[in-house]
Design a protein around this motif. Structure first.
Motif, PDB file in Angstrom:
ATOM      1  N   VAL A 164      -3.108   5.001  -2.367  1.00  0.00           N
ATOM      2  CA  VAL A 164      -3.125   5.111  -3.823  1.00  0.00           C
ATOM      3  C   VAL A 164      -2.280   3.987  -4.402  1.00  0.00           C
ATOM      4  O   VAL A 164      -1.506   3.336  -3.701  1.00  0.00           O
ATOM      5  CB  VAL A 164      -2.580   6.463  -4.304  1.00  0.00           C
ATOM      6  CG1 VAL A 164      -3.437   7.598  -3.804  1.00  0.00           C
ATOM      7  CG2 VAL A 164      -1.126   6.663  -3.860  1.00  0.00           C
ATOM      8  N   ASP A 165      -2.406   3.756  -5.708  1.00  0.00           N
ATOM      9  CA  ASP A 165      -1.561   2.807  -6.424  1.00  0.00           C
ATOM     10  C   ASP A 165      -0.686   3.624  -7.369  1.00  0.00           C
ATOM     11  O   ASP A 165      -1.139   4.073  -8.421  1.00  0.00           O
ATOM     12  CB  ASP A 165      -2.421   1.820  -7.214  1.00  0.00           C
ATOM     13  CG  ASP A 165      -1.565   0.783  -7.932  1.00  0.00           C
ATOM     14  OD1 ASP A 165      -0.329   0.950  -7.974  1.00  0.00           O
ATOM     15  OD2 ASP A 165      -2.138  -0.196  -8.449  1.00  0.00           O
ATOM     16  N   PRO A 166       0.605   3.843  -6.993  1.00  0.00           N
ATOM     17  CA  PRO A 166       1.448   4.683  -7.836  1.00  0.00           C
ATOM     18  C   PRO A 166       1.691   4.101  -9.216  1.00  0.00           C
ATOM     19  O   PRO A 166       1.952   4.817 -10.172  1.00  0.00           O
ATOM     20  CB  PRO A 166       2.756   4.781  -7.038  1.00  0.00           C
ATOM     21  CG  PRO A 166       2.756   3.576  -6.172  1.00  0.00           C
ATOM     22  CD  PRO A 166       1.322   3.330  -5.830  1.00  0.00           C
ATOM     23  N   ALA A 172      -0.965   8.402   0.103  1.00  0.00           N
ATOM     24  CA  ALA A 172      -1.159   9.455  -0.893  1.00  0.00           C
ATOM     25  C   ALA A 172      -0.343  10.700  -0.581  1.00  0.00           C
ATOM     26  O   ALA A 172       0.203  11.343  -1.483  1.00  0.00           O
ATOM     27  CB  ALA A 172      -2.642   9.815  -0.978  1.00  0.00           C
ATOM     28  N   THR A 201      -4.803   7.952   3.262  1.00  0.00           N
ATOM     29  CA  THR A 201      -5.432   7.659   1.980  1.00  0.00           C
ATOM     30  C   THR A 201      -4.465   6.844   1.155  1.00  0.00           C
ATOM     31  O   THR A 201      -3.280   7.189   1.051  1.00  0.00           O
ATOM     32  CB  THR A 201      -5.797   8.959   1.232  1.00  0.00           C
ATOM     33  OG1 THR A 201      -6.678   9.721   2.048  1.00  0.00           O
ATOM     34  CG2 THR A 201      -6.454   8.652  -0.099  1.00  0.00           C
ATOM     35  N   LYS A 218       0.847  -1.191   0.000  1.00  0.00           N
ATOM     36  CA  LYS A 218       0.000   0.000   0.000  1.00  0.00           C
ATOM     37  C   LYS A 218       0.887   1.247   0.000  1.00  0.00           C
ATOM     38  O   LYS A 218       1.951   1.265   0.623  1.00  0.00           O
ATOM     39  CB  LYS A 218      -0.933   0.021   1.209  1.00  0.00           C
ATOM     40  CG  LYS A 218      -2.028  -1.045   1.172  1.00  0.00           C
ATOM     41  CD  LYS A 218      -2.966  -0.910   2.353  1.00  0.00           C
ATOM     42  CE  LYS A 218      -4.198  -1.796   2.211  1.00  0.00           C
ATOM     43  NZ  LYS A 218      -3.849  -3.237   2.202  1.00  0.00           N
ATOM     44  N   THR A 219       0.401   2.304  -0.670  1.00  0.00           N
ATOM     45  CA  THR A 219       1.152   3.556  -0.778  1.00  0.00           C
ATOM     46  C   THR A 219       0.332   4.709  -0.229  1.00  0.00           C
ATOM     47  O   THR A 219      -0.837   4.882  -0.590  1.00  0.00           O
ATOM     48  CB  THR A 219       1.537   3.837  -2.240  1.00  0.00           C
ATOM     49  OG1 THR A 219       2.373   2.775  -2.715  1.00  0.00           O
ATOM     50  CG2 THR A 219       2.298   5.153  -2.366  1.00  0.00           C
ATOM     51  N   LYS A 225      -0.474   2.989 -11.167  1.00  0.00           N
ATOM     52  CA  LYS A 225      -1.549   3.391 -12.061  1.00  0.00           C
ATOM     53  C   LYS A 225      -1.481   4.864 -12.438  1.00  0.00           C
ATOM     54  O   LYS A 225      -2.250   5.351 -13.232  1.00  0.00           O
ATOM     55  CB  LYS A 225      -2.903   3.097 -11.407  1.00  0.00           C
ATOM     56  CG  LYS A 225      -3.156   1.609 -11.228  1.00  0.00           C
ATOM     57  CD  LYS A 225      -4.512   1.344 -10.625  1.00  0.00           C
ATOM     58  CE  LYS A 225      -4.755  -0.158 -10.493  1.00  0.00           C
ATOM     59  NZ  LYS A 225      -6.078  -0.458  -9.880  1.00  0.00           N
ATOM     60  N   ASP A 226      -0.518   5.581 -11.819  1.00  0.00           N
ATOM     61  CA  ASP A 226      -0.360   6.987 -12.144  1.00  0.00           C
ATOM     62  C   ASP A 226       0.589   7.223 -13.302  1.00  0.00           C
ATOM     63  O   ASP A 226       0.777   8.331 -13.754  1.00  0.00           O
ATOM     64  CB  ASP A 226       0.151   7.758 -10.915  1.00  0.00           C
ATOM     65  CG  ASP A 226      -0.841   7.721  -9.761  1.00  0.00           C
ATOM     66  OD1 ASP A 226      -2.034   7.442 -10.033  1.00  0.00           O
ATOM     67  OD2 ASP A 226      -0.425   7.956  -8.625  1.00  0.00           O
ATOM     68  N   ARG A 276       3.618   9.426  -0.821  1.00  0.00           N
ATOM     69  CA  ARG A 276       3.946   8.295  -1.711  1.00  0.00           C
ATOM     70  C   ARG A 276       4.923   7.316  -1.051  1.00  0.00           C
ATOM     71  O   ARG A 276       5.673   6.631  -1.730  1.00  0.00           O
ATOM     72  CB  ARG A 276       4.505   8.804  -3.038  1.00  0.00           C
ATOM     73  CG  ARG A 276       3.495   9.603  -3.846  1.00  0.00           C
ATOM     74  CD  ARG A 276       4.122  10.224  -5.073  1.00  0.00           C
ATOM     75  NE  ARG A 276       4.614   9.219  -6.001  1.00  0.00           N
ATOM     76  CZ  ARG A 276       3.877   8.667  -6.960  1.00  0.00           C
ATOM     77  NH1 ARG A 276       2.604   9.016  -7.089  1.00  0.00           N
ATOM     78  NH2 ARG A 276       4.390   7.777  -7.770  1.00  0.00           N
TER      79      ARG A 276
END
Length: 499
Positions: free
Chosen positions: A493-495, A353, A491, A350-351, A497-498, A356
């Motif tokens: 995020v999936d880095p 937000a 929060t 997990k990352t 997918k960025d 990062r």
């Protein structure tokens, strides 16, 4: 579980009725050993534990809806009392009997084993297949892959988490019903003879051996003894069965001489003589592997959604089971590609937000092989961050016996070999000290803290944007508290997918 009356259960298990138990009452299970989880119509198996004895909770279990209590000694309630049993030398160090000085738990487990065997035999006669997985590492991840693959062919029952010992195996087997197409089981051992016993409770049709490593080395004494124990699975297979062996592990491949079943092999290292092998393995920025699957009918491309290069081998094992069970390569490829981790605290990435910072939570358990796999994932993920630093938050590896100090020193050197920049060692025992001193001597910036709370506070203050943190230790160290603390209120995020 198939429906049986209490009287039929008494006949199957050899248990005696007490307290006016109704022998005509039908029971469909499931079986539970925690009175808090009892549901309507279930069977409560009373087991002694480290601090409480399940026999003391029989009345509560019956009040909560249990249809039957199976006990090892007389209680003041309607129940079936299991016959006393003598433990074999092989079973004497099994974890299920650790707190069973009076033998009451052994009696209950023997009765549950008999019931699980009856249930399994009945359902196998109806067409159910039993798939058993063993190995020093990767059992649970492979079991989870199998769930995604085999559900394409029908209903499956698989253990929750790592229910893979003398209690967890019959517990799982008694969840199989008339609709179950596949019963998927993990089989673990702390000594020679343990897996043989488990195969007698649930005789497998398909047996998968993943690897022979150093987990539980303290109990076994040598890797040769571990290989002897793991091979008990393939010895139990019938001639009509299938043994699925890891061709990359010589000790596993040698087990083909110990079975009359048909043997198929798999290789994550690209051995072209294996029945199923991976080629062109590539990892993305978050260590999710892609590869070309070579199988007897051709080649198909696969991209996994789980993290870590070691997952290729686990996926191949599940692919081999699926295809040997009759599924197409295309269906199996879609299943493993879409599979996401289902058992907690195993390569859970997990990352945050806000900065990062990525946390790799692989804290469920640890041995030398899985530690190196985790360090590889940490180093690889960090290498794809422009300014990120690597952090290994590690505890001790349990059950290594006389090799413990040497293995922790080797782990400290491995931290340096993988280029990890920061090591936080949680705990001040002999093993943690050996790990910290070896890493420090090898040039790794090393900090030792006394507790998980101290680790959370230290790491959270020190990490910077784009850093990557691996959290890993044996289960007894509870290092998931560190991962949970670093992610609490964040929060996610999936880095990957960025990009």
């Amino acid at each position: 579980m198939i429906e049986l009356t209490i009287g039929e259960i008494a006949d199957i298990t050899g248990a005696s009725p007490i307290g006016g138990v109704d022998l005509q009452q039908p029971v469909q299970g499931p079986v539970e050993f925690d009175s808090r989880k009892v549901s309507q119509g279930s069977i409560f198996m009373a087991l002694p534990g480290a601090s409480v004895d399940g026999h003391d909770f029989v009345p509560k279990a019956l009040e909560s809806g249990a249809a039957l209590a199976l006990v090892g000694r007389t209680v003041d309630a309607p129940a079936l009392v299991a016959e006393p049993v003598a433990l074999s030398d092989e079973a004497s160090n099994a974890s299920a009997f650790e707190y069973d000085s009076e033998g009451h738990g052994a009696a209950v487990i023997a009765a549950i084993d008999a019931l699980a065997r009856y249930n399994t035999d009945h359902l196998k006669d109806k067409g159910m297949s039993v798939v058993a997985v063993t190995g020093s590492a990767g059992k649970t991840s492979t079991k989870d892959f199998l769930g995604s693959v085999l559900e394409l062919a029908g209903d499956i029952v698989a253990p929750p988490g790592s229910f893979n010992n003398e209690i967890g195996l019959p517990y799982t087997a008694l969840r199989a019903t008339e609709s179950t197409r596949f019963l998927v089981l993990e089989m673990s051992a702390r000594g020679v003879g343990h897996i043989k016993h488990l195969t007698q409770v649930t005789p497998p049709n398909i047996g998968v051996v993943l690897n022979v490593g150093t987990a539980h080395l303290g109990e076994f004494g040598s890797r040769e003894a571990i290989a002897q124990a793991k091979g008990e699975l393939v010895e139990a297979l019938p001639e009509t069965g299938v043994a699925i062996l890891n061709a990359d592990d010589p000790k596993v491949l040698a087990m083909q001489e110990r079975t009359t079943a048909r043997v198929v092999t798999f290789s994550a290292e690209g051995r072209t003589d294996a029945t199923y092998y991976a080629a062109n393995v590539v990892l993305d920025d978050m260590t999710r592997p892609s590869f070309s699957l070579h199988h007897p009918d051709g080649v198909v491309d696969i991209t996994l959604s789980v993290h870590g290069e070691h997952q290729v081998s686990n996926a191949l094992a599940a692919i081999a089971v699926g295809m040997e069970a009759g599924l197409s390569a295309e269906d199996v490829a879609r299943a493993v590609s879409g599979h996401t981790a289902t058992s907690e605290r195993r390569m859970d990435v997990k990352t945050r937000a806000r900065d990062r910072v990525t946390v790799i939570n692989d804290s469920y358990n640890a041995n030398p092989e899985s530690m190196r796999a985790g360090l590889h994932a940490l180093a690889f993920t960090t290498s794809h961050r422009d300014n990120g630093h690597s952090w290994a938050v590690l505890g001790q590896m349990g059950e290594l016996g006389d090799e413990a100090t040497e293995e922790h020193e080797a782990l400290g050197r491995a931290v340096a070999e993988f280029g990890i920049q920061n090591l936080v060692v949680v705990g001040t025992g002999v093993n943690q000290l050996a790990l910290a001193e070896a890493a420090d001597a090898a040039g790794v910036k090393t900090t030792t803290v006394e507790s998980t709370d101290a680790a959370i506070n230290y790491v959270d203050l020190e990490v910077q944007e784009d850093d990557v943190v691996l959290v890993k230790a044996s289960y007894s160290d509870a290092l998931w508290e560190v991962a949970d603390g670093l992610l609490m209120g964040e929060t996610i995020v999936d880095p990957g997918k960025d990009k």
